[in-house]
Scaffold this motif. Structure first.
Motif, PDB file in Angstrom:
ATOM      1  N   ALA A  43     -21.717  24.005  56.987  1.00  0.00           N
ATOM      2  CA  ALA A  43     -21.353  23.832  58.223  1.00  0.00           C
ATOM      3  C   ALA A  43     -22.183  22.780  59.007  1.00  0.00           C
ATOM      4  O   ALA A  43     -21.763  21.915  60.032  1.00  0.00           O
ATOM      5  CB  ALA A  43     -21.426  25.170  59.040  1.00  0.00           C
ATOM      6  N   ASN A  44     -23.416  22.615  58.781  1.00  0.00           N
ATOM      7  CA  ASN A  44     -24.405  21.826  59.426  1.00  0.00           C
ATOM      8  C   ASN A  44     -24.405  20.335  58.955  1.00  0.00           C
ATOM      9  O   ASN A  44     -24.556  19.615  59.895  1.00  0.00           O
ATOM     10  CB  ASN A  44     -25.866  22.144  59.413  1.00  0.00           C
ATOM     11  N   ARG A  45     -23.915  20.247  57.744  1.00  0.00           N
ATOM     12  CA  ARG A  45     -23.586  19.025  57.014  1.00  0.00           C
ATOM     13  C   ARG A  45     -22.352  18.246  58.156  1.00  0.00           C
ATOM     14  O   ARG A  45     -22.479  17.191  58.328  1.00  0.00           O
ATOM     15  CB  ARG A  45     -23.433  19.037  55.746  1.00  0.00           C
ATOM     16  N   MET A  46     -21.318  19.146  58.293  1.00  0.00           N
ATOM     17  CA  MET A  46     -20.356  18.586  59.091  1.00  0.00           C
ATOM     18  C   MET A  46     -20.734  18.326  60.447  1.00  0.00           C
ATOM     19  O   MET A  46     -20.242  17.318  61.070  1.00  0.00           O
ATOM     20  CB  MET A  46     -19.236  19.549  59.075  1.00  0.00           C
ATOM     21  N   LEU A  47     -21.591  19.129  61.091  1.00  0.00           N
ATOM     22  CA  LEU A  47     -21.853  18.967  62.338  1.00  0.00           C
ATOM     23  C   LEU A  47     -22.650  17.625  62.444  1.00  0.00           C
ATOM     24  O   LEU A  47     -23.081  16.927  63.348  1.00  0.00           O
ATOM     25  CB  LEU A  47     -22.677  20.265  63.052  1.00  0.00           C
ATOM     26  N   ASP A  48     -23.734  17.457  61.639  1.00  0.00           N
ATOM     27  CA  ASP A  48     -24.314  16.104  61.436  1.00  0.00           C
ATOM     28  C   ASP A  48     -23.385  14.921  61.512  1.00  0.00           C
ATOM     29  O   ASP A  48     -23.745  13.863  62.020  1.00  0.00           O
ATOM     30  CB  ASP A  48     -25.232  16.253  60.207  1.00  0.00           C
ATOM     31  N   THR A  49     -22.320  15.035  60.893  1.00  0.00           N
ATOM     32  CA  THR A  49     -21.581  13.802  60.867  1.00  0.00           C
ATOM     33  C   THR A  49     -20.785  13.595  62.188  1.00  0.00           C
ATOM     34  O   THR A  49     -20.707  12.663  62.747  1.00  0.00           O
ATOM     35  CB  THR A  49     -20.466  14.280  59.740  1.00  0.00           C
TER      36      THR A  49
END
Length: 530
Positions: A35-41
């Protein structure tokens, strides 16, 4: 600010949502790290499109997860906002209350996930409870909504999601899986009903349900994740990001229109693809893999595509998604395909029958053992122990009768164990076999023909076993089944000679590096392979 809220927002190890994401369950929960990887994008895109602005320092931005499960997206968004808004709203209690009541919204998919999500985000399954870290809600739901809805039935299916009535027309107390976000003709009106007022969300993000049991009208499941994507686009957010199965890129039941829309949408700014779904969802095996995308309302151009397979990362590379009718996941493969298509040769697809070539289903058993007699035809069928044959009346065959008396090649419809390309090197196709004149087969195979002689049939069968041809098939074959369409990019050849990988590589100008890439993707077909 209570110690409990501080504890939740700081995070601990092990994280309970990480544990939940690792459980085997019908619902695929999103691990916090992903989820945080998507939020980083999303963070990078927001800064790029807003002159370097920090998304998490803006107290006016509204977020929606329209398919809330564990609440992980809402929790991680809240965590980032609590840090980013510290300068704007110094008081921690006031800051948290503002974020949870004005900025973070969710629609749960079941009663249980609504309670789980509220517990994750509010520290209480009741938003206005004494332990809730939000202090101004007037309802137990807060901004994470759920109510049991009924499907809107047609004759046999729900007209919104295709759920079969015989399965989901249920008694009170049982989940109907009639998801609020997709069971409406006007999503903007629906959101106004759920949250009050004219709700315009800046960011929509989530992990939608992937399929509906029996939604194909029988025992087959049907995809529904695309309905969430299409509905979210109707809301015209500034950004939309969802994690979905990658099957839409080249296959999937009822995915043709969705694929056309997605590949042609120039607002798609980023696409990150994982052929091995276990990299994202531990213990979950989706043969097609999974991907997440970022849709940017203000973006107009090529898409930054990244392919991640274990430690191998290809990209991000700017690509035109609709270069072909399906999406080639690896840019290196796209370069090889261009060399083949440049020859403009007839497609091998034109030599193939469709599904059930002679009208005999896979489980067809109405034939007798032994060789055919007068007025009979040989039948090839499959069993748990391999290929078997028998005989039946020729007059009972009404489909593709022109192939009965011809030499032909039987190409297996179902690929071998590792099909789907998520484990490499892959076999892609099962071993083809020869069908002599006066023979037919069941749905286990599709048929190449008519061919002029036994020799020509043998040449074609060996051609389909080459690594190069199976590589070209793999570009369109994203699931276990190898139907006629996956051969679309396979060229026809002069069938008076044998074709080896070496001869094919020479003909199409395939370099040593490209051969090494193909060999990393495709496993040689040995004598014992089926």
């Amino acid at each position: 600010m209570s110690g409990q809220a501080d504890f939740t927002l700081r995070g601990r190890n092990p994280d309970v949502l990480t544990c939940i994401a690792n459980l085997s369950n019908d619902e695929v929960f999103t691990p916090p790290e992903f989820a945080n990887r998507m939020l980083d994008t999303l963070t990078e895109a927001w800064a790029s499109g807003n002159r370097g602005a920090n998304l998490w320092a803006d107290k006016t931005v509204k977020f929606l997860d329209p398919c809330t499960k564990s609440g992980v997206f809402l929790r991680e968004i809240t965590r980032r906002l609590v840090k980013g808004l510290a300068g704007e709203i110094p008081d921690l209690d006031e800051r948290v209350n503002h974020i949870l009541t004005k900025q973070v919204f969710g629609i749960a998919i079941t009663h249980l996930t609504s309670l789980l999500a509220r517990r994750s985000v509010y520290c209480s399954k009741h938003a206005k409870g004494e332990h809730s870290i939000a202090k101004s809600f007037t309802s137990d739901d807060g901004n994470i909504w759920f109510e049991r809805l009924e499907h809107t039935w047609g004759e046999a299916k729900c007209r919104y999601c295709g759920a079969p009535r015989m399965i989901f027309d249920r008694e009170a107390g049982l989940e109907t899986h009639a998801y609020a976000f997709i069971h409406t003709d006007n999503i903007k009106t629906r959101l106004a009903e759920l949250f009050g007022g004219d709700m315009q969300f800046d960011v929509i993000i989530g992990n939608p349900p992937y399929q509906m049991t029996g939604g194909g009208g029988g025992t087959n499941d049907s995809s529904i994740y695309h309905l969430f994507v299409e509905q979210a686009m109707q809301l015209e957010p500034r950004y939309l990001s969802m994690v979905i199965p990658s099957r839409w890129m080249a296959g999937g039941r009822s995915m043709d229109e969705f694929r056309k829309i997605m590949l042609g949408d120039r607002h798609l700014s980023a696409l990150v693809d994982y052929p091995n779904s276990a990299q994202v969802f531990p213990g979950v095996d989706l043969k097609s893999g999974v991907c997440y995308f970022l849709w940017d309302r203000e973006h107009e151009g090529d898409c930054a595509v990244t392919l991640i397979r274990d430690q191998d990362v290809v990209g991000p590379t700017k690509r035109k998604l609709d270069e072909h009718d399906v999406f080639i996941r690896d840019e290196r493969a796209a370069v090889i395909l261009k060399k083949v298509l440049k020859k403009e040769e007839p497609s091998f697809e034109d030599l193939l029958t469709g599904d059930t070539p002679f009208g005999l289903a896979t489980n067809f058993k109405a034939f007798k053992p032994g060789e055919p007699g007068e007025g009979e035809v040989k039948v090839y069928a499959s069993s748990n122990t391999g290929r078997r044959s028998g005989a039946m009346k020729r007059s009972l065959i009404a489909k593709n009768t022109h192939l009965i008396d011809a030499w032909k090649v039987l190409a297996p419809q179902a690929g071998p164990g590792n099909s789907g390309g998520h484990i490499l090197p892959d076999m892609v196709l099962g071993r083809p076999s020869i069908g002599e004149p006066n023979s037919v087969c069941t749905q286990t195979w599709i048929v190449v023909g008519p061919l002029k002689s036994k020799k020509q049939a043998e040449i074609v069968a060996r051609y389909l076993q080459t690594s190069f041809i199976r590589f070209l098939v793999s570009l369109r074959k994203i699931s276990q089944h190898a139907m006629k369409g996956v051969y679309h990019w396979v060229p026809q050849q002069n069938w008076s000679q044998d074709w080896t990988d070496e001869e094919l590589y020479k003909k199409y100008g395939i370099t040593n590096d490209e051969i090494a890439f193909i060999n990393s993707m495709i496993r040689p077909m040995g004598e014992g392979d089926e």
